[in-house]
Design a protein around this motif. Sequence first.
Motif, PDB file in Angstrom:
ATOM      1  N   ARG A  53      54.728  11.415  68.358  1.00  0.00           N
ATOM      2  CA  ARG A  53      54.311  11.259  66.959  1.00  0.00           C
ATOM      3  C   ARG A  53      54.672  12.496  66.147  1.00  0.00           C
ATOM      4  O   ARG A  53      55.198  12.400  65.035  1.00  0.00           O
ATOM      5  N   LEU A  54      54.442  13.670  66.713  1.00  0.00           N
ATOM      6  CA  LEU A  54      54.732  14.902  65.992  1.00  0.00           C
ATOM      7  C   LEU A  54      56.232  15.139  65.825  1.00  0.00           C
ATOM      8  O   LEU A  54      56.672  15.660  64.801  1.00  0.00           O
ATOM      9  N   GLN A  55      57.009  14.740  66.807  1.00  0.00           N
ATOM     10  CA  GLN A  55      58.461  14.867  66.672  1.00  0.00           C
ATOM     11  C   GLN A  55      58.945  14.033  65.489  1.00  0.00           C
ATOM     12  O   GLN A  55      59.747  14.503  64.676  1.00  0.00           O
ATOM     13  N   ILE A  56      58.449  12.828  65.372  1.00  0.00           N
ATOM     14  CA  ILE A  56      58.807  11.961  64.241  1.00  0.00           C
ATOM     15  C   ILE A  56      58.282  12.557  62.937  1.00  0.00           C
ATOM     16  O   ILE A  56      58.987  12.596  61.926  1.00  0.00           O
ATOM     17  N   ALA A  57      57.053  13.058  62.956  1.00  0.00           N
ATOM     18  CA  ALA A  57      56.451  13.648  61.751  1.00  0.00           C
ATOM     19  C   ALA A  57      57.219  14.891  61.306  1.00  0.00           C
ATOM     20  O   ALA A  57      57.361  15.133  60.095  1.00  0.00           O
ATOM     21  N   LEU A  58      57.718  15.679  62.247  1.00  0.00           N
ATOM     22  CA  LEU A  58      58.498  16.861  61.879  1.00  0.00           C
ATOM     23  C   LEU A  58      59.817  16.469  61.218  1.00  0.00           C
ATOM     24  O   LEU A  58      60.262  17.125  60.265  1.00  0.00           O
ATOM     25  N   ASN A  59      60.441  15.410  61.690  1.00  0.00           N
ATOM     26  CA  ASN A  59      61.663  14.943  61.043  1.00  0.00           C
ATOM     27  C   ASN A  59      61.359  14.479  59.616  1.00  0.00           C
ATOM     28  O   ASN A  59      62.111  14.775  58.687  1.00  0.00           O
ATOM     29  N   LYS A  60      60.245  13.796  59.440  1.00  0.00           N
ATOM     30  CA  LYS A  60      59.854  13.369  58.090  1.00  0.00           C
ATOM     31  C   LYS A  60      59.513  14.584  57.223  1.00  0.00           C
ATOM     32  O   LYS A  60      59.842  14.606  56.036  1.00  0.00           O
ATOM     33  N   TYR A  61      58.877  15.583  57.803  1.00  0.00           N
ATOM     34  CA  TYR A  61      58.546  16.828  57.087  1.00  0.00           C
ATOM     35  C   TYR A  61      59.833  17.508  56.627  1.00  0.00           C
ATOM     36  O   TYR A  61      59.940  17.977  55.494  1.00  0.00           O
ATOM     37  N   ARG A  62      60.818  17.517  57.490  1.00  0.00           N
ATOM     38  CA  ARG A  62      62.129  18.089  57.160  1.00  0.00           C
ATOM     39  C   ARG A  62      62.739  17.371  55.961  1.00  0.00           C
ATOM     40  O   ARG A  62      63.429  17.966  55.138  1.00  0.00           O
ATOM     41  N   TRP A 100      56.362  24.775  67.108  1.00  0.00           N
ATOM     42  CA  TRP A 100      56.207  25.923  66.211  1.00  0.00           C
ATOM     43  C   TRP A 100      57.557  26.433  65.736  1.00  0.00           C
ATOM     44  O   TRP A 100      57.738  26.750  64.546  1.00  0.00           O
ATOM     45  N   ARG A 101      58.514  26.547  66.665  1.00  0.00           N
ATOM     46  CA  ARG A 101      59.856  27.005  66.273  1.00  0.00           C
ATOM     47  C   ARG A 101      60.487  26.034  65.271  1.00  0.00           C
ATOM     48  O   ARG A 101      61.083  26.460  64.282  1.00  0.00           O
ATOM     49  N   THR A 102      60.333  24.740  65.523  1.00  0.00           N
ATOM     50  CA  THR A 102      60.909  23.734  64.629  1.00  0.00           C
ATOM     51  C   THR A 102      60.238  23.765  63.271  1.00  0.00           C
ATOM     52  O   THR A 102      60.905  23.699  62.235  1.00  0.00           O
ATOM     53  N   THR A 103      58.918  23.871  63.255  1.00  0.00           N
ATOM     54  CA  THR A 103      58.190  23.945  61.987  1.00  0.00           C
ATOM     55  C   THR A 103      58.646  25.165  61.189  1.00  0.00           C
ATOM     56  O   THR A 103      58.904  25.072  59.985  1.00  0.00           O
ATOM     57  N   ASP A 109      64.010  26.597  55.731  1.00  0.00           N
ATOM     58  CA  ASP A 109      65.225  25.877  55.308  1.00  0.00           C
ATOM     59  C   ASP A 109      66.401  26.024  56.268  1.00  0.00           C
ATOM     60  O   ASP A 109      67.547  26.016  55.847  1.00  0.00           O
ATOM     61  N   GLN A 110      66.125  26.136  57.543  1.00  0.00           N
ATOM     62  CA  GLN A 110      67.196  26.255  58.533  1.00  0.00           C
ATOM     63  C   GLN A 110      67.571  24.905  59.135  1.00  0.00           C
ATOM     64  O   GLN A 110      68.498  24.830  59.942  1.00  0.00           O
ATOM     65  N   VAL A 111      66.852  23.845  58.766  1.00  0.00           N
ATOM     66  CA  VAL A 111      67.084  22.527  59.360  1.00  0.00           C
ATOM     67  C   VAL A 111      67.330  21.513  58.247  1.00  0.00           C
ATOM     68  O   VAL A 111      66.543  20.604  58.040  1.00  0.00           O
ATOM     69  N   ARG A 112      68.408  21.675  57.544  1.00  0.00           N
ATOM     70  CA  ARG A 112      68.722  20.745  56.453  1.00  0.00           C
ATOM     71  C   ARG A 112      69.574  19.579  56.924  1.00  0.00           C
ATOM     72  O   ARG A 112      69.350  18.447  56.536  1.00  0.00           O
ATOM     73  N   SER A 113      70.549  19.864  57.742  1.00  0.00           N
ATOM     74  CA  SER A 113      71.510  18.830  58.137  1.00  0.00           C
ATOM     75  C   SER A 113      71.018  18.026  59.334  1.00  0.00           C
ATOM     76  O   SER A 113      70.120  18.444  60.069  1.00  0.00           O
ATOM     77  N   ALA A 114      71.660  16.886  59.524  1.00  0.00           N
ATOM     78  CA  ALA A 114      71.354  16.051  60.689  1.00  0.00           C
ATOM     79  C   ALA A 114      71.723  16.787  61.978  1.00  0.00           C
ATOM     80  O   ALA A 114      71.028  16.665  62.992  1.00  0.00           O
TER      81      ALA A 114
END
Length: 176
Positions: A53-62, A100-103, A109-114
């Motif tokens: 769930r959190l992996q999906i939520a982090l992608n949506k957060y991104r 934490w690293r992903t968040t 702003d280091q995770v903009r692209s696919a």
Amino acid sequence: MQVDAVLVAILGMVASLAGVGLGGMVTRRTYVRQWSRERLTSACLVVVSESSRLQIALNKYRQGSDRPDWIVWNEALATLTLTAKADLVHAAVSIDEAFWRTTHAIETDQVRSADAWDSERSSIEHARLMFINLARRELADRSDVVTRIASRPALPAAHEADAGRRGTSAVKPTKS
């Protein structure tokens, strides 16, 4: 002769009481072991489902959604910490560290692209796989290793953007 009969009766009672006492101890030990195993299984299931769930939520957060809710995840980690062996706890903490690293990467702003997301997602999924395989070994005595989590493969950026506009993560292939 009466003394022998009384002695036999007393020894019989002592043996019966000892049998009841030992039986109670064995039953209690079995019950506690089963209860602990059920708690551990439940904790592992929550860690796996919440990490998904959190992996999906982090992608949506991104992509601009609200920051994920970490409450259930933190409860799952706490429960696991109380019920699991150290190696399983360390594996769950590795998932947490990847989150934490992903968040942090998203918030800086280091995770903009696919492609950047695919890299972050791979890090999370690697940690999740380590946990899943340790849990399988602990709970089901499985020595075989799961090498992939059931998730969609990385899609090209154009497909991901199209899926985001439609509000779905699935992209139907077009016929040429």
